[in-house]
Enzyme design. Structure first.
Site: not given
Ligand code: AMP
Length: 623
Positions: A22, A85, A185, A209
Site C-alpha cells: 500500500d 503520491k 485501493e 475510506d
C-alpha cells in the site's frame, strides 16, 4: 507462498516471497500471505509496520526513508520530500496550487511532462522518488522475513489515471520489483474481507475510506472475479484532522484564554490534545475526557469533552462524507438497497459514529470492520499477489495478457497501453500529438514486451496515419486505441480527433510465440528493469531538451524584434549549450539543468510576447 530455490552451487537460496504494498501519501505498508497460517499479515520490524512516505535526500545523494527521515520535515524541509503520491504522473501545471504546502523545490516548467524536484543540483521525478520508498519497503520485508522480495502488487487510488498508474509501475521496476499488477485501493480493501475471491459471487460494494486528511468513497461491482469501479467520489482535504480542528474551535469558544493563542507551539499542542480526546472517546464513549492544558505563558485551562461534544464536532465532516456517498450512488445509478457490502478503510473509521451512520444508511448489510482499517489495503494487495503468484489453487485466474502491449514514441521508447497481466478482454485509449510543425503523417508501430526501449521488444506491426491536416506541433489530437478481445485479437486504431482522419489494423500478438519465448521475454524485462527505467528517464530528458531547442529556435526566429542584442546572444548561448549536451547524450541531470536554465532565461520573453499579443488584440476591439 515461499518457494525454496536451490542455486547451482547446491546451497539453499533464500525463499522468494511475493508481497502486497500500500504505497500511501502519508504512510506505506507491506503485507504477505503467511504460507503457514495462509493468512494475510502486515510485515513489521523494530520500527513497526508503517513506513512514513517521507524521503530525506542527503547531501551525498543517499536517501533516508520513513521514520528516520521524518525529523527532516522540520529541520531540513528543502531536502525532505513528502506527499510524493500527490505529484505522481502530474505536471507542474497540475500541482501549481499545491506547491505552497511543500518545503522542497519544484521546477516551474511550461509543459505537460511530469514535475521534477531539485535537490543539490540533482533532478528527481516522482517516479524515482516513489521508487526510493518502494525500495525501502522491499528491503524492510526482505530483512523481516529473511527472504528475497522481487514481485509485488501495488495499490493506487481508484481515481488514478493511466499516467499515474504507469508511473507507479515504473517506480516498482526502478525499485527492483516486478509489478504483478496495479490494484485499486478499494478493490484491495474488498479482497481483504474475501469479497470477490469466489468467482461465482456477485457483489456491489461500497468502500468508505476516511483517513487523516483525505476521504474517498468508491462503488464497486464484482462479477466473475472482475472488479469494476462504478463510481468514485472524494475530497482531498477532508479527514480526521478536520474533526481535531473542530474540537479545538469548540474549546476556544469555551475558553477565552485559548482564543488568542498564536504561538505555533501552543496551537500544535492543542491540536494534539484534541486528537487525543477524539481517540479516547472513540475507544470509550462513556468516559469524559479531561485535560489540564498549560499554555506557553504559564496559564492553564481545564479542557473537557464528552461523546456528545465529539459528535457535535464531527457532524460537519460526517455530513460531507454522506454527501459524497449520495453523489457516488447517483453516479453509479444505484440506490442504497443495491449495495450488499460496505467496507471501512482508514484510521478515522475507528470513530464509532461512522459505523452507526453507515449501518443506518445501509440497514440490510453488515459493515465490514473487523480488520485493522489502516491495514486492509495492504492485506488485500497481499492476497491479490498470492493469487497472481499461483499460490491459491482454489482460485481460478482470469485470462490475462502475458506480455505488455504498446507503441513506439519519441526516442524509441515503449509506451505501454495494455500492461502485462491485464485482464482480457479490455480496451484502452490514449491521446498523442505531433512534435513537428505541419506534420501530416504519423507512424504507429506496435510492440510487445517488457523492455523500455522498443528496439529490445517484439514488433507486431505498424501503419501510417496519413492526411493529418497541417497544424503547429502539439495541436493535433491523435487517439490511439487498443482493443484486445477474448480470442487474443488486438485491434489498433488511430484517429485524429479534430479532422476525423482514421486508420486501423488487426494483430494477433501471441501468434508464433512459444511459452518459452514469453518466459524469456519476461525474464529479460525483469533482469534489465532498473537500467531500462534509467535509460527511459534519460531518453525522456533528451526528448524534452530537443523539444525545447526546437521551440526556442523557432521563437527567436519569429520574434527577433522582441529581444535586444544581449538577450538574443544569451538565448543563443543557452540553446547551444543544451544542443551540445543533447548531441553527446550528456547525463540526465546536466541536460535537465540546461533545460531549466534555458526555460528560466526565456520565460520573460515569452511573457513579453503574450503582452504584445494581448495589446494587439485589445487594439482591434471596440470597448
Ligand atoms: P490514516 O490517514 O488512515 O492513517 O488515518 C489517520 C487518522 O485516523 C487521524 O486523523 C487519526 O486521528 C485518526 N484516528 C486514529 N485512531 C483513531 C480512533 N481510535 N478514533 C478516531 N480517529 C482515529
Amino acid at each position: 507462498m515461499a518457494k525454496i530455490k536451490i542455486d547451482l552451487s547446491g546451497k539453499v537460496a533464500k525463499p522468494q516471497v511475493v508481497v502486497g504494498i500500500d504505497l500511501g501519501t502519508t504512510n506505506s505498508l507491506v503485507a504477505w500471505v503467511n504460507p503457514v497460517s495462509k493468512q494475510a499479515e502486515v510485515i513489521s520490524d523494530e520500527l513497526g509496520a508503517l513506513v512514513p512516505s517521507v524521503i530525506g535526500l542527503l547531501p551525498g545523494g543517499e536517501a533516508r526513508v520513513g521514520v528516520l527521515a521524518k525529523g527532516g520535515l522540520i529541520t531540513e524541509p528543502e531536502r525532505t520530500i513528502f506527499s510524493v503520491k500527490r505529484l505522481l504522473g502530474r505536471s507542474y501545471k497540475d500541482i501549481v496550487n499545491y506547491q505552497a504546502y511543500l518545503g522542497y523545490r519544484i521546477i516551474d516548467e511550461d509543459n505537460d511532462s511530469m514535475v521534477k524536484i531539485e535537490v543539490d543540483g540533482k533532478y528527481y521525478n516522482p517516479i524515482e522518488l516513489s521508487a526510493i520508498i518502494l525500495k525501502a519497503v522491499k528491503v524492510k520485508a526482505e530483512n523481516a522475513l529473511n527472504a528475497e522480495v522481487n514481485q509485488a502488487v501495488v495499490t493506487v487510488p481508484a481515481y488514478f489515471n493511466d499516467a499515474q498508474r504507469q508511473a507507479t509501475r515504473d517506480a516498482g521496476k526502478l525499485a527492483g520489483l516486478e509489478i504483478l499488477r496495479i490494484v485499486n485501493e478499494p478493490t484491495a480493501a474488498s479482497l481483504s474481507y474475501g469479497l470477490g475471491l469466489d468467482r461465482d459471487e456477485v457483489h456491489t460494494v461500497l468502500v468508505y475510506d476516511l483517513g487523516g486528511g483525505t476521504f474517498d468513497v468508491s462503488v464497486l461491482q464484482i462479477e466473475d472475479g472482475v472488479f469494476d469501479v462504478l463510481a468514485t467520489k472524494g475530497d482531498t482535504a477532508l479527514g480526521g484532522d478536520d474533526i481535531d480542528r473542530s474540537v479545538m474551535r469548540h474549546w476556544q469558544q469555551l475558553h477565552p484564554a485559548l482564543q488568542g493563542v498564536t504561538a505555533a507551539g501552543d496551537i500544535q499542542r492543542l491540536r494534539l490534545v484534541a486528537e487525543e480526546a477524539k481517540i479516547a472517546l472513540s475507544k470509550d464513549p462513556q468516559q469524559i475526557f479531561v485535560c489540564e492544558f498549560t499554555l506557553l505563558d504559564g496559564s492553564a485551562v481545564s479542557l473537557t469533552l464528552d461523546y456528545t461534544g465529539l459528535e457535535a464536532a464531527a457532524k460537519e465532516v460526517l455530513q460531507k462524507t454522506q454527501d459524497c456517498i449520495a453523489a457516488a450512488l447517483r453516479d453509479a445509478s444505484l440506490k442504497p438497497e443495491n449495495i450488499d457490502a460496505v467496507v471501512m478503510v482508514g484510521g478515522s473509521t475507528r470513530y464509532p459514529q461512522i459505523k452507526t451512520l453507515l449501518e443506518s444508511q445501509f440497514p440490510h448489510v453488515s459493515v465490514n470492520d473487523t480488520l485493522n482499517p489502516d491495514e486492509v489495503v495492504a492485506l488485500g494487495a497481499a492476497i491479490e499477489a498470492d493469487v497472481l503468484a499461483g499460490n491459491r489453487k482454489d482460485i481460478l485466474l482470469l485470462d490475462v495478457t502475458p506480455l505488455s502491449l504498446g507503441i513506439e514514441t519519441a526516442g524509441g521508447l515503449m509506451d505501454v497501453l495494455i500492461p502485462r497481466n491485464n485482464k482480457i478482454p479490455c480496451k484502452v485509449g490514449r491521446e498523442y500529438t505531433t512534435s513537428i510543425d505541419g506534420q501530416v503523417n504519423l507512424k504507429i508501430s506496435v510492440y510487445q514486451g517488457e523492455r523500455e526501449l522498443v528496439a529490445q521488444n517484439r514488433k507486431l506491426g505498424e501503419f501510417i496515419l496519413k492526411g493529418i491536416p497541417a497544424m503547429p506541433a502539439g495541436f493535433p489530437k491523435i487517439e490511439v486505441a487498443f482493443a484486445l478481445d477474448a480470442d487474443g485479437l488486438l485491434k489498433v486504431s488511430a484517429k485524429e480527433l479534430r479532422s476525423g482522419v482514421a486508420q486501423q489494423i488487426d494483430i494477433k500478438p501471441q501468434y508464433g510465440l512459444t511459452d518459452d519465448q514469453v518466459e524469456a521475454m519476461l525474464l529479460a524485462g525483469f533482469q534489465h528493469a532498473q537500467e531500462d527505467v534509467a535509460a527511459r528517464l534519460h531518453q525522456e530528458a533528451i526528448n524534452e531538451g530537443q523539444q525545447l531547442v526546437y521551440l526556442a529556435e523557432r521563437f527567436i526566429e519569429k520574434n527577433a524584434n522582441l529581444l535586444n542584442e544581449n538577450e538574443m546572444e544569451g538565448t543563443k548561448q543557452r540553446i547551444f549549450t543544451l544542443s551540445c549536451l543533447l548531441a553527446e547524450r550528456g547525463d540526465k541531470d546536466s541536460i535537465l539543468a540546461a533545460v531549466t536554465e534555458l526555460n528560466d532565461y526565456t520565460r520573460p520573453f515569452a511573457e513579453r510576447l503574450m503582452d504584445v499579443a494581448v495589446s494587439a488584440a485589445l487594439k482591434g476591439k471596440e470597448i
